[in-house]
Design an enzyme around this catalytic site. Structure first.
Site, PDB file in Angstrom:
ATOM      1  N   HIS A   7       0.804  -1.219   0.000  1.00  0.00           N
ATOM      2  CA  HIS A   7       0.000   0.000   0.000  1.00  0.00           C
ATOM      3  C   HIS A   7       0.840   1.274   0.000  1.00  0.00           C
ATOM      4  O   HIS A   7       0.319   2.359  -0.233  1.00  0.00           O
ATOM      5  CB  HIS A   7      -0.928   0.022   1.224  1.00  0.00           C
ATOM      6  CG  HIS A   7      -1.990  -1.022   1.198  1.00  0.00           C
ATOM      7  ND1 HIS A   7      -2.905  -1.131   0.172  1.00  0.00           N
ATOM      8  CD2 HIS A   7      -2.289  -2.012   2.077  1.00  0.00           C
ATOM      9  CE1 HIS A   7      -3.729  -2.133   0.416  1.00  0.00           C
ATOM     10  NE2 HIS A   7      -3.377  -2.689   1.556  1.00  0.00           N
ATOM     11  N   GLU A  33      -6.354 -11.961   6.693  1.00  0.00           N
ATOM     12  CA  GLU A  33      -7.127 -10.719   6.732  1.00  0.00           C
ATOM     13  C   GLU A  33      -8.403 -10.795   5.901  1.00  0.00           C
ATOM     14  O   GLU A  33      -8.956  -9.767   5.510  1.00  0.00           O
ATOM     15  CB  GLU A  33      -6.256  -9.544   6.278  1.00  0.00           C
ATOM     16  CG  GLU A  33      -5.493  -9.778   4.991  1.00  0.00           C
ATOM     17  CD  GLU A  33      -4.500  -8.659   4.683  1.00  0.00           C
ATOM     18  OE1 GLU A  33      -4.586  -7.584   5.289  1.00  0.00           O
ATOM     19  OE2 GLU A  33      -3.639  -8.872   3.806  1.00  0.00           O
ATOM     20  N   ASP A  93      -8.620  -4.920   7.112  1.00  0.00           N
ATOM     21  CA  ASP A  93      -9.166  -5.708   6.009  1.00  0.00           C
ATOM     22  C   ASP A  93      -9.995  -6.886   6.517  1.00  0.00           C
ATOM     23  O   ASP A  93     -10.985  -7.268   5.897  1.00  0.00           O
ATOM     24  CB  ASP A  93      -8.050  -6.205   5.096  1.00  0.00           C
ATOM     25  CG  ASP A  93      -7.555  -5.129   4.148  1.00  0.00           C
ATOM     26  OD1 ASP A  93      -8.359  -4.256   3.781  1.00  0.00           O
ATOM     27  OD2 ASP A  93      -6.375  -5.153   3.773  1.00  0.00           O
TER      28      ASP A  93
END
Length: 269
Positions: free
Chosen positions: A61, A165, A191
């Site tokens: 990310h 996740e 998540d």
């Protein structure tokens, strides 16, 4: 190609003082880390000097490409802190590029099945245990070793961290945790909450969310794997340390935003 390592990060007798996160985990001490998403060598150095045991270079990310991934790992490891790379995903080329930086471990997001976990292990291990290739001098440098020394020890000292996740990951967590060569399960709570609850701000006390956390922890303990998660701040980390072996305390972008917001609030209110 099945991988059945006889010696793992849990059982290795290799002693390398540079492997700070691994050494903390093996000593049953809480290993503290954080995520960095900003591509800067100086930034990586500043974060590494805060007293953390590991810094997770976020290539999933974060705004971090290959050049800054290499530079950040070099800066972090030179300061006696463990660089861990969160890769973009489990594709073999992602694992290869990250391992060739000299990272002390890899964190792989969104692992949903034992087959995915097995593939990660296969492409993270040198033969005869796996299919990892060798052609770079940089991995040994990050471990403070010669290339032959690194080749002999890497299979049993590199941390392979898989993220649980998603709802599917939780459903298959027993099988994922049982995969030889998976060293550590890491819970991505944001998540995970989104997968279980839909897109709504999770409070963290929803029964289905807490049950999933408990199931992941239980699977890790049953199969002798380390367990960690992301937390928002130090007080949460202190509380979570009673359950988890390792914790990532927020990330650089949120920490900077929160600190400045609080300081400006003190002046303007």
């Amino acid at each position: 190609m099945a991988v059945s390592p006889t010696t793992t990060a849990h059982t290795t007798t290799v002693q390398n003082p540079r492997l700070r996160v691994l050494n903390k985990l093996r000593a049953k001490e809480t290993a503290l880390m954080t995520f960095i998403a900003i591509p800067s060598v100086r930034h990586a150095q500043i974060i590494a000097l805060t007293g953390l045991d590991g810094v997770i270079v976020d290539c999933e990310h974060g705004h971090i490409g290959d050049e800054q991934m290499h530079n950040s790992v070099s800066a972090i490891s030179a300061l006696g802190v463990s660089p861990i790379i969160r890769v973009r995903g489990p594709a073999p080329e992602n694992l290869k590029r990250a391992l060739d930086t000299g990272a002390h471990g890899l964190m792989i997001p969104m692992i949903n099945t034992a087959e995915e976990a097995q593939s990660v292990v296969t492409y993270s291990k040198f033969p005869p245990l796996g299919l990892r290739g060798q052609g770079s001098a940089f991995p040994a440098i990050g471990h403070g070793l010669t290339t032959p020394e690194y080749m002999k020890s890497a299979n049993e000292t590199l941390l392979t961290i898989v993220q649980i996740e998603t709802k599917q990951g939780v459903e298959n967590v027993e099988e994922i945790a049982a995969v030889p060569g998976v060293d550590y399960l890491f819970i991505g709570p944001n998540d995970l909450a989104q997968s279980l609850l839909g897109y709504a701000p999770a409070k963290g006390d929803e029964p289905v969310f807490l049950e999933a956390i408990d199931k992941i922890v239980a699977a890790a303990r049953k199969h002798g794997k380390w367990i960690g998660r992301l937390v928002n701040d130090g007080p949460q980390a202190a509380k979570a340390a009673k359950t988890f072996d390792s914790l990532a305390i927020t990330g650089d972008t949120k920490a900077i935003t929160n600190w400045y917001t609080e300081q400006i609030k003190c002046v303007r209110e």
